[in-house]
Scaffold this motif. Structure first.
Motif, PDB file in Angstrom:
ATOM      1  N   UNK A 134      16.300 -14.948 -25.280  1.00 38.93           N
ATOM      2  CA  UNK A 134      16.527 -16.399 -25.270  1.00 38.93           C
ATOM      3  C   UNK A 134      15.307 -17.098 -24.668  1.00 38.93           C
ATOM      4  N   UNK A 135      14.809 -16.493 -23.584  1.00 38.94           N
ATOM      5  CA  UNK A 135      13.630 -17.071 -22.917  1.00 38.94           C
ATOM      6  C   UNK A 135      12.416 -17.032 -23.853  1.00 38.94           C
ATOM      7  N   UNK A 136      12.268 -15.856 -24.482  1.00 37.67           N
ATOM      8  CA  UNK A 136      11.123 -15.645 -25.370  1.00 37.67           C
ATOM      9  C   UNK A 136      11.132 -16.628 -26.543  1.00 37.67           C
ATOM     10  N   UNK A 137      12.279 -16.718 -27.268  1.00 34.97           N
ATOM     11  CA  UNK A 137      12.294 -17.613 -28.432  1.00 34.97           C
ATOM     12  C   UNK A 137      12.271 -19.070 -28.005  1.00 34.97           C
ATOM     13  N   UNK A 138      12.851 -19.342 -26.810  1.00 32.74           N
ATOM     14  CA  UNK A 138      12.807 -20.706 -26.267  1.00 32.74           C
ATOM     15  C   UNK A 138      11.362 -21.146 -26.068  1.00 32.74           C
ATOM     16  N   UNK A 139      10.559 -20.224 -25.485  1.00 34.85           N
ATOM     17  CA  UNK A 139       9.143 -20.534 -25.249  1.00 34.85           C
ATOM     18  C   UNK A 139       8.424 -20.748 -26.594  1.00 34.85           C
ATOM     19  N   UNK A 140       8.679 -19.840 -27.557  1.00 38.82           N
ATOM     20  CA  UNK A 140       8.020 -19.951 -28.874  1.00 38.82           C
ATOM     21  C   UNK A 140       8.346 -21.294 -29.532  1.00 38.82           C
ATOM     22  N   UNK A 141       9.644 -21.637 -29.485  1.00 44.67           N
ATOM     23  CA  UNK A 141      10.095 -22.862 -30.146  1.00 44.67           C
ATOM     24  C   UNK A 141       9.484 -24.093 -29.463  1.00 44.67           C
ATOM     25  N   UNK A 142       9.528 -24.040 -28.111  1.00 45.78           N
ATOM     26  CA  UNK A 142       8.989 -25.169 -27.359  1.00 45.78           C
ATOM     27  C   UNK A 142       7.495 -25.325 -27.642  1.00 45.78           C
ATOM     28  N   UNK A 143       6.790 -24.189 -27.654  1.00 39.15           N
ATOM     29  CA  UNK A 143       5.352 -24.219 -27.924  1.00 39.15           C
ATOM     30  C   UNK A 143       5.053 -24.833 -29.283  1.00 39.15           C
ATOM     31  N   UNK A 144       5.842 -24.362 -30.259  1.00 37.61           N
ATOM     32  CA  UNK A 144       5.638 -24.852 -31.625  1.00 37.61           C
ATOM     33  C   UNK A 144       5.794 -26.371 -31.684  1.00 37.61           C
ATOM     34  N   UNK A 145       6.927 -26.829 -31.109  1.00 38.10           N
ATOM     35  CA  UNK A 145       7.194 -28.260 -31.186  1.00 38.10           C
ATOM     36  C   UNK A 145       6.168 -29.067 -30.393  1.00 38.10           C
ATOM     37  N   UNK A 182      19.969 -21.515 -26.741  1.00 38.36           N
ATOM     38  CA  UNK A 182      19.458 -20.132 -26.663  1.00 38.36           C
ATOM     39  C   UNK A 182      19.960 -19.462 -25.388  1.00 38.36           C
ATOM     40  N   UNK A 183      19.878 -20.247 -24.285  1.00 36.60           N
ATOM     41  CA  UNK A 183      20.252 -19.680 -22.997  1.00 36.60           C
ATOM     42  C   UNK A 183      21.731 -19.259 -22.973  1.00 36.60           C
ATOM     43  N   UNK A 184      22.614 -20.168 -23.501  1.00 34.53           N
ATOM     44  CA  UNK A 184      24.033 -19.840 -23.472  1.00 34.53           C
ATOM     45  C   UNK A 184      24.360 -18.653 -24.367  1.00 34.53           C
ATOM     46  N   UNK A 185      23.761 -18.628 -25.534  1.00 40.54           N
ATOM     47  CA  UNK A 185      24.021 -17.488 -26.433  1.00 40.54           C
ATOM     48  C   UNK A 185      23.543 -16.197 -25.776  1.00 40.54           C
TER      49      UNK A 185
END
Ligand code: ADP
Length: 558
Positions: A134-145, A182-185
């Motif tokens: 969740x942390x990893x994809x959260x970072x990727x998504x945030x970076x992208x946006x 992401x975090x909750x899932x």
């Protein structure tokens, strides 16, 4: 059973390999569906234009195929399992980010694919995998946006001409909302994965316990020195333990599925397999294949319906031949010791009459000159000789081993005959009141001489204890004891003098007597005969009121 860490590690690796393979297969299914749907909608084409270009999506799908095949190849060798599991997740994260980028970035509806990566991570690494992913994809998504929002990388809209512009607020809103999702899932995934893992390990440890218990049962049963046979509902042998095979001297193939009764014909008649009390004990002779005859001691237990698994009864047995030999030996040793004691007593008892005899003879000699006392002295001699004779008879009765009797004796008739004989004998008072409560048809394997001796001794003592108009009560019946065995019981009761508490302990001792002319051998003979026949004698008495002797014999196969 101790589990070494290396073994444990092996199980974890093995499990991870299995799950990694499953994940590769699921990914292949997913990207294939993704591909087919995209091709189908794209090729069909209608007036509506998709807001993104398909070319990069196809390339990404092709790349995932390539990686999937690579994973499968490496996993098939069973190597770098953890590395591959980890690599898959990293690449999946990048794949989803690329798909999101090429399908509109902040506007892409493919951001849901991140949840699949989190779930996959939770499956591969149940403990913290979900949360870390969740942390990893959260970072990727945030970076992208953020990169897109700040204009560091261009919006990729393919066919759409005008890139949309978004406020920073909306961008943060998007990042934070998705990040929270992401975090909750990830957390839920971790919680469920941990619970599942806990349950799994509980099941595993229970399975291990059951296995250990079964193993223990097996070891105990196999190492028992008691033979155990389980019978099915038709009383056929279902299983036998090693000790059982050894005692019976036969191999399982000669025993299994055979009716129990064919193996122990001696039990026929004596045992109703369908009506056996719990724990009923009995003995039977058994012919071993090498021609020896051994004595087996048995006991039965019924298995409760709901626990049976097809087992009807459990039959346990032991070779008690040695015990029987020892018992006989002990009885003989006992008897020899008593005979020794008696012999000493007899020597003492014989001395008195002998003194009287020799004294009388001495006086007789003198009497040859002086007539008159001769008859009195001869009477003394005759009385003392009779006493010596009865002493010798009692001694012989005691020393004689018990007879082995094959035929059955009708003891009801014998009791009536004995009482008749006593009534006719003029030595005894005719005013004695006799009461008889004797059940008909009581049979026992015993010699008539032995049972008469027991009855005579008990009745004689009763007659000597009562006044001339006293009462004697005799009862005989068959009774069933707690272990379901049939016994015969005879009671002799009188309303005579009774026996003092002090004397109760001594009356079975040879030569104990309270009578002037008694030998003190009657009850010791009675007790010896009864114990030789496996019976028991019991006494109840209160001084001044009377005495009751109860004698019981096992009916056995009589
Ligand atoms: P004996 O009859 O020769 O004395 P027994 O061994 O038969 O030898 O009996 C031992 C003693 O037990 C008797 O002397 C008597 O004291 C006591 N006894 C046995 N039976 C009875 C009875 N029915 N009533 C009272 N005393 C008894």
């Amino acid at each position: 059973m101790d589990e070494s860490p290396s073994q444990n590690w092996f199980y974890i690796e093995e499990d991870l390999l299995r799950r990694s393979r499953w994940l590769v297969l699921w990914r292949l299914v997913f990207i294939s569906s993704f591909l087919f749907l995209t091709v189908f909608l794209h090729e069909k084409g209608d007036s509506y234009r998709f807001p993104f270009s398909f070319t990069p999506v196809y390339s990404l799908i092709a790349l995932q195929y390539f990686f999937s095949i690579l994973y499968l190849l490496i996993l098939s060798r069973g190597k770098v399992i953890k590395g591959i599991a980890f690599g898959q997740l990293v690449i999946d994260g990048l794949f989803v980010t690329s798909v999101v980028y090429f399908t509109g970035g902040i506007e892409s509806f493919f951001s849901y694919l991140y949840f699949l990566v989190i779930l996959a991570a939770g499956i591969l690494f149940p403990r913290q995998g979900g949360l870390l992913a969740a942390l990893y994809v959260g970072v990727l998504y945030a970076l992208l946006l953020l990169l897109q929002g700040s204009g560091k990388i261009p919006f990729y809209y393919g066919l759409v001409d005008q890139p949309a512009s978004f406020s920073t607020k909306y961008l943060f809103y998007q990042v934070i909302m998705n990040g929270l999702g992401f975090f909750f899932v990830g957390s839920l995934n971790s919680i469920f994965a941990k619970q599942a893992q806990k349950q799994q390990s509980q099941i595993e440890s229970q399975r291990k316990n059951i296995f250990q218990l079964e193993e223990l049962n097996r070891i105990v049963i196999e190492n028992l020195d008691i033979g155990l046979i389980t019978l099915d509902r038709e009383n056929k042998i279902q299983s036998i333990n090693r000790a059982g095979e050894k005692i019976l001297g036969r191999s399982p193939k000669d025993l299994l599925h055979k009716p129990l009764m064919s193996l122990f014909p001696d039990l026929n008649g004596g045992l109703d397999l369908n009506d056996t009390g719990e724990g009923k004990r009995m003995e039977a002779a058994y012919d071993t294949p090498d021609g020896a005859v051994i004595t087996l001691g048995f006991s039965f237990n019924r298995v409760k319906e709901n626990r049976s698994q097809g087992i009807g009864k459990i039959f346990s047995f032991k070779d008690i031949s040695q015990i029987k030999i020892m018992e006989n030996h002990l009885r003989q040793v006992d008897r020899l010791a008593l005979i020794g004691k008696m012999a000493a007593g007899i020597a003492h008892e014989v001395r008195n009459p002998l003194a009287s005899i020799s004294g009388s003879i001495q006086v007789l000699k003198d009497d040859l000159k002086e007539k008159g006392t001769g008859e009195r002295l001869l009477n003394i001699i005759s009385r003392e000789v009779t006493k010596l004779d009865s002493l010798m008879n009692d001694f012989l009765a005691f020393a004689k081993p018990v007879q082995v009797i094959e035929s059955r004796l009708d003891i009801s008739s014998l009791i009536f005959e004995t009482v008749d004989l006593i009534k006719k004998n003029r030595r005894f008072s005719p005013t004695v009141v006799w009461q008889l409560d004797v059940a008909p048809d009581l049979f026992l394997k015993i010699s008539a001489g032995e049972l008469s001796q027991i009855l005579w001794n008990l009745l004689l003592n009763a007659l000597q204890a009562i006044p001339s108009d006293g009462e004697i009560f005799i009862a005989a019946r068959q009774l069933r004891r707690e272990n379901d065995e049939d016994w015969i019981e005879i009671k002799v009761k009188d309303n005579g003098s009774g026996i003092s508490q002090e004397n109760k302990a001594k009356i079975y001792e040879p030569f104990f007597t309270t009578k002037d002319r008694g030998t003190g051998l009657g009850l010791s003979i009675v007790q010896k005969l009864i114990s030789d026949l496996g019976g028991i004698i019991h006494l109840e008495s209160s001084p001044g009121k009377g005495t009751e002797f109860t004698v019981q014999f096992p009916k056995g196969a009589a």
